[in-house]
Enzyme design. Structure first.
Site, PDB file in Angstrom:
ATOM      1  N   SER A  99       0.812  -1.213   0.000  1.00 49.96           N
ATOM      2  CA  SER A  99       0.000   0.000   0.000  1.00 49.96           C
ATOM      3  C   SER A  99       0.845   1.263   0.000  1.00 49.96           C
ATOM      4  O   SER A  99       1.965   1.294   0.508  1.00 49.96           O
ATOM      5  CB  SER A  99      -0.912   0.002   1.229  1.00 49.96           C
ATOM      6  OG  SER A  99      -0.143  -0.172   2.401  1.00 49.96           O
ATOM      7  N   GLN A 101       1.604   4.384   1.809  1.00 46.98           N
ATOM      8  CA  GLN A 101       1.465   4.478   3.252  1.00 46.98           C
ATOM      9  C   GLN A 101       2.440   5.477   3.843  1.00 46.98           C
ATOM     10  O   GLN A 101       3.409   5.886   3.198  1.00 46.98           O
ATOM     11  CB  GLN A 101       1.720   3.102   3.882  1.00 46.98           C
ATOM     12  CG  GLN A 101       3.103   2.536   3.567  1.00 46.98           C
ATOM     13  CD  GLN A 101       3.273   1.102   4.044  1.00 46.98           C
ATOM     14  OE1 GLN A 101       3.851   0.866   5.085  1.00 46.98           O
ATOM     15  NE2 GLN A 101       2.748   0.157   3.265  1.00 46.98           N
ATOM     16  N   HIS A 103       4.156   6.191   8.069  1.00 49.14           N
ATOM     17  CA  HIS A 103       4.210   5.759   9.456  1.00 49.14           C
ATOM     18  C   HIS A 103       4.220   6.996  10.348  1.00 49.14           C
ATOM     19  O   HIS A 103       4.935   7.963  10.055  1.00 49.14           O
ATOM     20  CB  HIS A 103       5.451   4.911   9.714  1.00 49.14           C
ATOM     21  CG  HIS A 103       5.562   3.737   8.796  1.00 49.14           C
ATOM     22  ND1 HIS A 103       4.562   2.803   8.670  1.00 49.14           N
ATOM     23  CD2 HIS A 103       6.544   3.355   7.949  1.00 49.14           C
ATOM     24  CE1 HIS A 103       4.939   1.884   7.778  1.00 49.14           C
ATOM     25  NE2 HIS A 103       6.129   2.205   7.327  1.00 49.14           N
ATOM     26  N   LYS A 126       7.448   4.129  13.715  1.00 48.42           N
ATOM     27  CA  LYS A 126       7.934   3.033  12.881  1.00 48.42           C
ATOM     28  C   LYS A 126       8.846   3.546  11.767  1.00 48.42           C
ATOM     29  O   LYS A 126       8.606   3.275  10.587  1.00 48.42           O
ATOM     30  CB  LYS A 126       6.753   2.253  12.289  1.00 48.42           C
ATOM     31  CG  LYS A 126       7.135   0.906  11.680  1.00 48.42           C
ATOM     32  CD  LYS A 126       5.953   0.318  10.934  1.00 48.42           C
ATOM     33  CE  LYS A 126       6.346  -0.947  10.192  1.00 48.42           C
ATOM     34  NZ  LYS A 126       5.309  -1.407   9.263  1.00 48.42           N
ATOM     35  N   GLU A 128      11.969   3.198   9.335  1.00 47.94           N
ATOM     36  CA  GLU A 128      12.459   1.916   8.832  1.00 47.94           C
ATOM     37  C   GLU A 128      13.576   2.100   7.812  1.00 47.94           C
ATOM     38  O   GLU A 128      13.673   3.127   7.129  1.00 47.94           O
ATOM     39  CB  GLU A 128      11.319   1.095   8.232  1.00 47.94           C
ATOM     40  CG  GLU A 128      10.541   1.777   7.131  1.00 47.94           C
ATOM     41  CD  GLU A 128       9.246   1.058   6.790  1.00 47.94           C
ATOM     42  OE1 GLU A 128       8.622   0.450   7.689  1.00 47.94           O
ATOM     43  OE2 GLU A 128       8.836   1.112   5.622  1.00 47.94           O
ATOM     44  N   HIS A 262       5.417   6.330   0.946  1.00 47.62           N
ATOM     45  CA  HIS A 262       6.195   5.311   0.245  1.00 47.62           C
ATOM     46  C   HIS A 262       5.322   4.100  -0.055  1.00 47.62           C
ATOM     47  O   HIS A 262       4.253   3.914   0.526  1.00 47.62           O
ATOM     48  CB  HIS A 262       7.418   4.890   1.068  1.00 47.62           C
ATOM     49  CG  HIS A 262       7.074   4.259   2.391  1.00 47.62           C
ATOM     50  ND1 HIS A 262       6.663   4.992   3.477  1.00 47.62           N
ATOM     51  CD2 HIS A 262       7.072   2.959   2.809  1.00 47.62           C
ATOM     52  CE1 HIS A 262       6.429   4.190   4.502  1.00 47.62           C
ATOM     53  NE2 HIS A 262       6.670   2.943   4.126  1.00 47.62           N
ATOM     54  N   ARG A 281      -2.640   3.857   5.661  1.00 44.50           N
ATOM     55  CA  ARG A 281      -2.724   3.518   4.238  1.00 44.50           C
ATOM     56  C   ARG A 281      -3.703   4.432   3.497  1.00 44.50           C
ATOM     57  O   ARG A 281      -4.664   4.905   4.086  1.00 44.50           O
ATOM     58  CB  ARG A 281      -3.162   2.068   4.057  1.00 44.50           C
ATOM     59  CG  ARG A 281      -2.225   1.046   4.694  1.00 44.50           C
ATOM     60  CD  ARG A 281      -2.757  -0.368   4.509  1.00 44.50           C
ATOM     61  NE  ARG A 281      -1.872  -1.354   5.103  1.00 44.50           N
ATOM     62  CZ  ARG A 281      -1.951  -1.755   6.372  1.00 44.50           C
ATOM     63  NH1 ARG A 281      -2.894  -1.253   7.160  1.00 44.50           N
ATOM     64  NH2 ARG A 281      -1.110  -2.652   6.846  1.00 44.50           N
ATOM     65  N   LYS A 287      -6.862  -3.227   2.003  1.00 44.64           N
ATOM     66  CA  LYS A 287      -7.010  -3.019   3.438  1.00 44.64           C
ATOM     67  C   LYS A 287      -7.635  -1.653   3.726  1.00 44.64           C
ATOM     68  O   LYS A 287      -7.841  -0.844   2.827  1.00 44.64           O
ATOM     69  CB  LYS A 287      -5.648  -3.141   4.126  1.00 44.64           C
ATOM     70  CG  LYS A 287      -5.023  -4.525   4.041  1.00 44.64           C
ATOM     71  CD  LYS A 287      -3.697  -4.573   4.803  1.00 44.64           C
ATOM     72  CE  LYS A 287      -3.070  -5.953   4.742  1.00 44.64           C
ATOM     73  NZ  LYS A 287      -1.782  -6.005   5.476  1.00 44.64           N
TER      74      LYS A 287
END
Length: 402
Positions: A99, A101, A103, A126, A128, A262, A281, A287
Site C-alpha cells: 500500500s 502508506q 508511518h 515506525k 524503517e 512510500h 494507508r 485493506k
C-alpha cells in the site's frame, strides 16, 4: 541462540519457491515444506506480538527469555527501553505493490493509538531502513517540483482528477508557496470520488496503449499498467507521477522517516524498523484506507530520487553499518570471503542476525545454514568461519543504535 521466526503470508508476497523467504526457511530447516501456491511475504525476527520469535528447540518466546534474563540486553536497553528489544528485523519478498502508506511519529502514534486502538494497535513510531537483496523497486517521497509539473503538462487525466483550479494555482505559484498548493492537490486527488478516478484511469490506460515506446517510457506506462492490473481503479495508480520511482540495486539502502509517503513495489530486501506495526494507508491496497489521517500527517517535501539513497559506514574489511538518525536500530551488513574466519564486532546491546547466503561455523563448532537467525547477548563475541571454498557468507545484524 538460534531462533524460530514468524512468517507472514500477506497476499502481496512472492509465492512458493519464488520467495527468498521460503528458500531461506527450507535451507535452515530441511523439514520445512514449501507450499508453491502460498505467498511468503515477510520473515519477522524479534518480539513483536504479531509475529514473535521463539528460541529454537525450546517452547520459550524470545520476549520471555530476555524478560527473565535481563542482563543479556545491555544497560542501554534496560535503562532506556525498559528491558525491551526496540527493533524488528525482517526479510521481505515483494511480488506486487504494498500500500501507499506513511508511518506516524512517536507523538502521532500515541494519539492514534489512544483515539483508534482497534486500528493503530500500539503507540510506537515506525521509522524503517530497507537494504536491497535483489533489484528493489519502490515509490518514496514527493518528486522535485519540476518533475511533478512536467507530468501534469502531459497527463490531462491526472489534472482532471485533481481539479483544474488547483492545477492552475500550481502553475502560477511561486516556489515559496508551492508545497501548500501541492498539499491541496494531493488532498483533492486522494479524496476524489471513486467513479471519477476509475473513469480517468481507464482513459489514461487506453491513451498510453496507443503511444510510441519512447513516449510510453517517459510517462511510465509499463509501471502504471502493472499497478492497474493488480489494483484496478485505485487512486494510488496516479501517485507514480507525484512520488519518486526509486530502484535500489543489491546492497543499496533507503531510510524512511516518519510521515514520508512510500510503497514497496517489487523485489527482496532486509528491513529493520522500530518495534511497531503502525501503518496509515491510502491506496494500492484492499485493506483499510485512512486518507484523512494520511494527508494530515504527510510530509510534503520535494527532493530527487537520488536523495533517498542511504549510505553505510565501513567499520572494517568485512562490516558496513547503516546508522539511521534514530536510536532504536542500526543494521550491519557483514560479508566474509570464502575460507576465512572473522571475529564479529561485539555490540553494546543485544542483537539479532540472519545468514542470507553461505553457511557458517561458530566458535563452538556449531554449523548454521543460510536462513539461520541467531540472538546474541550484549557484548557477545563470536568467531565465524565460512564453510565453503567458493561462496562468501553474507549476514545482516540488527541492534540498538547507541
Amino acid at each position: 541462540m538460534e531462533l524460530n521466526c514468524s512468517i507472514q503470508n500477506y497476499e502481496w508476497g512472492r509465492k512458493g519457491s519464488d520467495s527468498i523467504i521460503a528458500n531461506l526457511m527450507k535451507s535452515s530447516n530441511p523439514d520445512f515444506i514449501i507450499n508453491e501456491s502460498l505467498p511468503y511475504a515477510e520473515l519477522w525476527m524479534g518480539t513483536h506480538p504479531n509475529g514473535p520469535s521463539l528460541l529454537k528447540g525450546k517452547n520459550i518466546f524470545l520476549e520471555e527469555y530476555v524478560r527473565d534474563n535481563n542482563h543479556v540486553l545491555g544497560k542501554v536497553l534496560i535503562d532506556k527501553y525498559n528491558g525491551k528489544i526496540p527493533f524488528l528485523l525482517k526479510v521481505e519478498s515483494v511480488r506486487k505493490a504494498l500500500s501507499i502508506q506513511v508511518h506516524p511519529s512517536k507523538e502521532q502514534a500515541e494519539m492514534l493509538h489512544q483515539s483508534s486502538p482497534n486500528i493503530y494497535k500500539d503507540d510506537n513510531h515506525k521509522p524503517e531502513l530497507a537494504v536491497a537483496l535483489s533489484k528493489f523497486e519502490t515509490l518514496c517521497g514527493f518528486r522535485p517540483i519540476s518533475e511533478i509539473k512536467n507530468y501534469l503538462r502531459s497527463i490531462p487525466e491526472l489534472c482532471f482528477v485533481i481539479g483544474h483550479n488547483e492545477i492552475s494555482h500550481m502553475f502560477s505559484s511561486s516556489e515559496s508557496n508551492f508545497l501548500d498548493i501541492l498539499k491541496n492537490c494531493f488532498i483533492n486527488l486522494m479524496s476524489q470520488e471513486t467513479e471519477i478516478v476509475a473513469e480517468q484511469l481507464k482513459k489514461l490506460i487506453k491513451r498510453l496503449s496507443d503511444l510510441d515506446e519512447t513516449t510510453r517510457q517517459s510517462l511510465k506506462a509499463d509501471l502504471l499498467e502493472r499497478l492497474y492490473s493488480d489494483y484496478p481503479d485505485d487512486v494510488g495508480c496516479f501517485c507514480i507521477y507525484l512520488f519518486n520511482h526509486v530502484t535500489l540495486q543489491p546492497g543499496e539502502a533507503m531510510y524512511i522517516a516518519a510521515n514520508e509517503p512510500h510503497a514497496y513495489l517489487s523485489g527482496d530486501c532486509i528491513e529493520c524498523m522500530s518495534c511497531s506495526d503502525n501503518v496509515v494507508r491510502a491506496g494500492l491496497t484492499p485493506k483499510l484506507k485512512d486518507v484523512e489521517t494520511l494527508i494530515s500527517i504527510l510530509s510534503y517535501t520535494c527532493e530527487p530520487a537520488s536523495a533517498k539513497l542511504f549510505k553505510p559506514i565501513k567499520e572494517d574489511e568485512c562490516t558496513q553499518i547503516f546508522k539511521p538518525p534514530v536510536q532504536d536500530f542500526a543494521v550491519a551488513k557483514i560479508v566474509i570471503p570464502p575460507r576465512k574466519s572473522y571475529d564479529l564486532i561485539p555490540r553494546s546491546t543485544a542483537s539479532i542476525m540472519i545468514v542470507i547466503s553461505g553457511n557458517i561455523e561458530i566458535s563452538d563448532s556449531q554449523i548454521f545454514n543460510k536462513g539461520s537467525a541467531l540472538f546474541l547477548s550484549a557484548e557477545e563475541s563470536i568467531s565465524i568461519k565460512t564453510t565453503s571454498c567458493s561462496e562468501p557468507v553474507m549476514i545482516f545484524q540488527a541492534f540498538a543504535n547507541v
